[in-house]
Design a protein around this motif. Structure first.
Motif, PDB file in Angstrom:
ATOM      1  N   PHE A 106       0.827  -1.202   0.000  1.00  0.00           N
ATOM      2  CA  PHE A 106       0.000   0.000   0.000  1.00  0.00           C
ATOM      3  C   PHE A 106       0.863   1.255   0.000  1.00  0.00           C
ATOM      4  CE2 PHE A 106      -2.874  -3.226   1.753  1.00  0.00           C
ATOM      5  CZ  PHE A 106      -3.904  -3.104   0.843  1.00  0.00           C
ATOM      6  N   GLU A 107       2.009   1.160   0.694  1.00  0.00           N
ATOM      7  CA  GLU A 107       2.925   2.304   0.701  1.00  0.00           C
ATOM      8  C   GLU A 107       3.541   2.532  -0.675  1.00  0.00           C
ATOM      9  OE1 GLU A 107       5.473   1.322   3.936  1.00  0.00           O
ATOM     10  OE2 GLU A 107       3.962   1.889   5.423  1.00  0.00           O
ATOM     11  N   LEU A 153       2.087   1.901  -3.432  1.00  0.00           N
ATOM     12  CA  LEU A 153       1.015   2.499  -4.222  1.00  0.00           C
ATOM     13  C   LEU A 153       0.850   3.974  -3.888  1.00  0.00           C
ATOM     14  CD1 LEU A 153      -1.078   1.707  -6.256  1.00  0.00           C
ATOM     15  CD2 LEU A 153      -2.604   1.120  -4.389  1.00  0.00           C
ATOM     16  N   ARG A 154       0.923   4.249  -2.606  1.00  0.00           N
ATOM     17  CA  ARG A 154       0.825   5.630  -2.142  1.00  0.00           C
ATOM     18  C   ARG A 154       1.929   6.484  -2.787  1.00  0.00           C
ATOM     19  NH1 ARG A 154      -1.642   9.199   1.810  1.00  0.00           N
ATOM     20  NH2 ARG A 154      -0.282  10.977   1.718  1.00  0.00           N
ATOM     21  N   TRP A 160       3.356   5.866  -5.578  1.00  0.00           N
ATOM     22  CA  TRP A 160       3.037   6.028  -6.993  1.00  0.00           C
ATOM     23  C   TRP A 160       2.023   7.160  -7.191  1.00  0.00           C
ATOM     24  CZ3 TRP A 160      -1.619   5.592  -9.579  1.00  0.00           C
ATOM     25  CH2 TRP A 160      -1.527   5.684 -10.992  1.00  0.00           C
ATOM     26  N   LEU A 161       1.009   7.196  -6.315  1.00  0.00           N
ATOM     27  CA  LEU A 161      -0.022   8.238  -6.427  1.00  0.00           C
ATOM     28  C   LEU A 161       0.567   9.622  -6.181  1.00  0.00           C
ATOM     29  CD1 LEU A 161      -3.417   7.259  -4.825  1.00  0.00           C
ATOM     30  CD2 LEU A 161      -2.952   8.079  -7.130  1.00  0.00           C
ATOM     31  N   LEU A 198      -4.342  12.871   0.354  1.00  0.00           N
ATOM     32  CA  LEU A 198      -3.054  13.057  -0.305  1.00  0.00           C
ATOM     33  C   LEU A 198      -3.026  14.494  -0.835  1.00  0.00           C
ATOM     34  CD1 LEU A 198      -1.655  10.451  -2.800  1.00  0.00           C
ATOM     35  CD2 LEU A 198      -1.345  12.885  -3.138  1.00  0.00           C
ATOM     36  N   TYR A 240      -7.032  -0.768   9.301  1.00  0.00           N
ATOM     37  CA  TYR A 240      -5.946  -0.423   8.390  1.00  0.00           C
ATOM     38  C   TYR A 240      -6.080  -1.163   7.070  1.00  0.00           C
ATOM     39  CZ  TYR A 240      -1.528   0.321   6.246  1.00  0.00           C
ATOM     40  OH  TYR A 240      -0.582   0.671   5.343  1.00  0.00           O
ATOM     41  N   GLU A 256      -6.763   2.998   1.310  1.00  0.00           N
ATOM     42  CA  GLU A 256      -5.752   2.275   0.551  1.00  0.00           C
ATOM     43  C   GLU A 256      -6.380   1.414  -0.539  1.00  0.00           C
ATOM     44  OE1 GLU A 256      -3.888   3.010   4.552  1.00  0.00           O
ATOM     45  OE2 GLU A 256      -5.853   2.524   3.773  1.00  0.00           O
ATOM     46  N   LEU A 260      -7.601   3.613  -3.332  1.00  0.00           N
ATOM     47  CA  LEU A 260      -6.432   4.011  -4.113  1.00  0.00           C
ATOM     48  C   LEU A 260      -6.060   2.887  -5.065  1.00  0.00           C
ATOM     49  CD1 LEU A 260      -3.961   5.773  -1.664  1.00  0.00           C
ATOM     50  CD2 LEU A 260      -5.761   6.723  -3.089  1.00  0.00           C
TER      51      LEU A 260
END
Lengths: 111, 146
Positions: free
Chosen positions: A75-76, A78-79, A81-82, B7, B130, B135, B138
């Motif tokens: 997930f990190e 992906l984050r 990448w975003l 974000l 979590y 997530e 996304l």
């Protein structure tokens, strides 16, 4: 090391997204995941293998079986990448705005 | 995950807020990096942000088909525009993008905030768990827009 490409590929499959949804509710064994989805246990195992390779899922032994849970690494990625995606968009906007300003300045200088 | 819910990215440009807002919205096709940031990539021809609430953010592809990326939910020119963000996915799985324009020196600070996991039907449940909410959303976004 999982990259966002692995993550994108892993989450591109609806069944794997359903597996992630199931694990979001809490750690589960292959049998428990299979019981929640219209998919066989071997298929669930295969999907979990892909999710694990992408850093989205981790597992630990619990007696004679494995318990699978969500893992932050994927997930990190992906984050990250975003973050890059939107930085690319705003960067393009700022570059174009700069060109616009420069051509306005030049027009002023010409007149 | 409180700080990860949204974000944020910002950039400052030398345009006045009016001009920055106009370039971002009406002038979208002039600057949006379509070859890398679109559903069709090299087959993407055009993108339009239709002005006003309910306006669509829509890409035109080389084969004549259209891909709707989202729908405008806030239109407060020249201060703010917000739209749902669901390129390639059903609107129910959409996230939200808000773009704010603030005067900064002789230019404008443009801040983009991408959020929306709480808009999911299970948002309240997702909030405490979590990996299940933001997530995952996304992931859906990235899987189709990537």
């Amino acid at each position: 090391m999982a990259t966002y490409h692995d993550v994108l590929d892993a989450l591109g499959d609806p069944t794997r997204r359903a597996v992630v949804e199931r694990l979001a509710a809490g750690p589960a064994s292959v049998a428990e995941v299979a019981a929640a989805l219209p998919v066989s246990r071997p298929a669930v195992s295969q999907h979990l293998k892909v999710l694990h390779a992408a850093g989205l899922v981790a597992f630990e032994p619990a007696g004679t079986r494995h318990l699978y849970r969500l893992e932050a690494t994927g997930f990190e990625a992906l984050r990250g990448w975003l973050d890059g995606y939107w930085s690319g968009v705003l960067g393009a906007f700022a570059a174009h705005a700069d060109r616009t300003v420069r051509s306005m300045d030049e027009n002023k200088a010409d007149s | 995950m409180s700080t990860d819910d949204v974000l944020r990215r910002s950039v400052t440009v030398r345009l006045a807020p009016d001009d920055a807002f106009r370039l971002f919205t009406a002038g979208l096709a002039e600057w949006w990096p379509l070859d890398t940031h679109s559903v069709g990539r090299v087959d993407a021809l055009d993108v339009v942000l239709e002005p006003g609430i309910g306006g669509r953010l829509v890409e035109t592809l080389a084969d004549g088909s259209a891909a709707v990326w989202g729908v405008v939910t806030q239109w407060d020119a020249p201060r703010r525009v917000a739209f749902t963000w669901h390129p390639g996915t059903p609107e129910t799985e959409g996230t939200l993008v808000e773009v704010t324009f603030r005067a900064a020196g002789d230019g404008t600070e443009v801040e983009l905030a991408h959020s929306g996991w709480a808009r999911r039907a299970d948002g309240e449940r997702a909030r405490g768990s979590y990996g299940s909410g933001w997530e995952l959303v996304l992931g859906r976004f990235a899987a189709t827009a990537g």
